[in-house]
Design a protein around this motif. Structure first.
Motif, mmCIF file in Angstrom:
data_model
loop_
_atom_site.group_PDB
_atom_site.id
_atom_site.type_symbol
_atom_site.label_atom_id
_atom_site.label_comp_id
_atom_site.label_asym_id
_atom_site.label_seq_id
_atom_site.Cartn_x
_atom_site.Cartn_y
_atom_site.Cartn_z
ATOM 1 N N THR A 117 0.789 -1.069 0.062
ATOM 2 C CA THR A 117 0.078 0.132 -0.112
ATOM 3 C C THR A 117 0.815 1.146 -0.177
ATOM 4 N N PHE A 118 2.112 1.163 0.302
ATOM 5 C CA PHE A 118 2.913 2.141 0.203
ATOM 6 C C PHE A 118 4.103 1.947 -1.010
ATOM 7 N N GLU A 119 3.742 1.072 -1.720
ATOM 8 C CA GLU A 119 4.653 0.789 -3.000
ATOM 9 C C GLU A 119 5.907 0.449 -2.395
ATOM 10 N N LEU A 120 6.076 -0.449 -1.555
ATOM 11 C CA LEU A 120 7.361 -0.959 -0.688
ATOM 12 C C LEU A 120 7.334 -2.332 -0.961
ATOM 13 N N CYS A 121 8.437 -3.103 -0.917
ATOM 14 C CA CYS A 121 8.432 -4.457 -0.598
ATOM 15 C C CYS A 121 9.191 -4.567 0.449
ATOM 16 N N THR A 122 9.153 -5.911 1.157
ATOM 17 C CA THR A 122 9.796 -6.014 2.501
ATOM 18 C C THR A 122 11.389 -5.498 2.546
ATOM 19 N N TRP A 123 12.045 -5.733 1.508
ATOM 20 C CA TRP A 123 13.527 -5.148 1.928
ATOM 21 C C TRP A 123 13.416 -3.819 1.607
ATOM 22 N N SER B 288 16.953 6.134 -6.677
ATOM 23 C CA SER B 288 16.474 6.428 -8.127
ATOM 24 C C SER B 288 14.898 6.938 -7.510
ATOM 25 N N ARG B 289 14.388 6.473 -6.694
ATOM 26 C CA ARG B 289 13.107 6.865 -5.949
ATOM 27 C C ARG B 289 13.090 8.004 -5.154
ATOM 28 N N GLY B 290 14.442 8.638 -4.878
ATOM 29 C CA GLY B 290 14.352 9.767 -3.697
ATOM 30 C C GLY B 290 14.091 9.436 -2.443
ATOM 31 N N LEU B 291 14.228 8.128 -2.218
ATOM 32 C CA LEU B 291 14.004 7.819 -0.510
ATOM 33 C C LEU B 291 15.222 8.009 0.334
ATOM 34 N N ILE B 292 16.258 7.639 -0.529
ATOM 35 C CA ILE B 292 17.516 7.953 0.188
ATOM 36 C C ILE B 292 18.521 8.630 -0.591
ATOM 37 N N SER B 293 19.596 9.204 0.043
ATOM 38 C CA SER B 293 20.686 9.817 -0.582
ATOM 39 C C SER B 293 22.158 9.432 -0.117
ATOM 40 N N LEU C 238 27.730 7.848 3.414
ATOM 41 C CA LEU C 238 26.866 7.365 4.555
ATOM 42 C C LEU C 238 25.427 7.224 3.466
ATOM 43 N N VAL C 239 24.731 6.289 3.964
ATOM 44 C CA VAL C 239 23.341 6.461 3.304
ATOM 45 C C VAL C 239 22.267 7.084 4.225
ATOM 46 N N GLN C 240 21.640 8.083 3.790
ATOM 47 C CA GLN C 240 20.647 8.887 4.599
ATOM 48 C C GLN C 240 19.280 8.837 4.207
ATOM 49 N N LEU C 241 18.233 8.890 4.851
ATOM 50 C CA LEU C 241 16.746 8.886 4.559
ATOM 51 C C LEU C 241 16.812 10.516 4.096
ATOM 52 N N THR C 242 16.159 10.578 2.976
ATOM 53 C CA THR C 242 15.683 12.042 2.369
ATOM 54 C C THR C 242 14.584 12.327 3.241
ATOM 55 N N PRO C 243 14.003 13.720 3.148
ATOM 56 C CA PRO C 243 12.688 13.795 3.756
ATOM 57 C C PRO C 243 11.742 13.101 3.415
ATOM 58 N N GLU C 244 11.528 12.944 2.037
ATOM 59 C CA GLU C 244 10.486 11.994 1.481
ATOM 60 C C GLU C 244 10.538 10.721 2.178
ATOM 61 N N GLY C 245 11.865 9.894 2.088
ATOM 62 C CA GLY C 245 11.940 8.626 2.671
ATOM 63 C C GLY C 245 11.643 8.590 4.213
ATOM 64 N N LEU C 246 11.893 9.739 4.873
ATOM 65 C CA LEU C 246 11.520 9.661 6.332
ATOM 66 C C LEU C 246 10.192 9.669 6.549
#
Length: 172
Positions: free
Chosen positions: A54-60, A102-107, A119-127
């Protein structure tokens, strides 16, 4: 809680009965708990995946975003910390990072403590996404477990922790 209208036998009982019939000389009792754990895992994954979808996510993807979220502000980890936490290879991690980026969820950010690494960081959208998804995830898990008493869940959790420590090689 037991439902008196449902049979007390499950699919694993049927398998055990078949083995008993075919190989009465073999004690197949270990198949009971392991078969039930495997069957529960498969059924749980289906229920969890439906919420993630429902959030367009898979488990990983959920797991990776949740791992970064649990790290606390600024919601960043090294790729090595991520792949060791998530128990995947570095090659798999690289592919997954590219997809989430590529989905803009991390940078990926320069590591101020080590100029050779990122470092891998959550974007505001990912958060924002993981915060919404984890709310529904916990609600889903609560619903999944709602048919089991609190006392039984506590006992199940203790027993599963005991099994996990054994499998991980930790002393009891």
């Amino acid at each position: 809680m037991n439902n008196p209208t449902k049979p007390s036998h499950d699919a694993v009982d049927a398998i055990l009965a078949q083995w008993q019939r075919e190989r009465p000389d073999l004690d197949c009792s270990p198949m009971g708990p392991i078969g039930r754990i495997k069957r529960c895992t498969a059924l749980l994954e289906q229920r969890l995946e439906s919420t993630f979808a429902t959030f367009e996510l898979c488990t990983w993807e959920f797991d990776m975003l949740a791992t970064l979220r649990r790290a606390g502000a600024p919601y960043s980890l090294s790729p090595t910390e991520l792949f060791s936490t998530l128990m995947v290879t570095s090659g798999t991690m690289t592919h997954r990072l590219k997809r989430l980026e590529s989905r803009g969820l991390i940078s990926r950010q320069a590591n101020t403590n080590d100029a050779r690494s990122m470092l891998v960081q959550l974007t505001p959208e990912g958060l924002a996404l993981i915060d919404r998804a984890v709310d529904k995830h916990v609600e889903n898990e609560r619903e999944i477990l709602s048919g089991v008493s609190a006392e039984s869940l506590g006992e199940l959790d203790r027993r599963l922790a005991e099994l996990l420590r054994t499998l991980e090689g930790y002393p009891q």
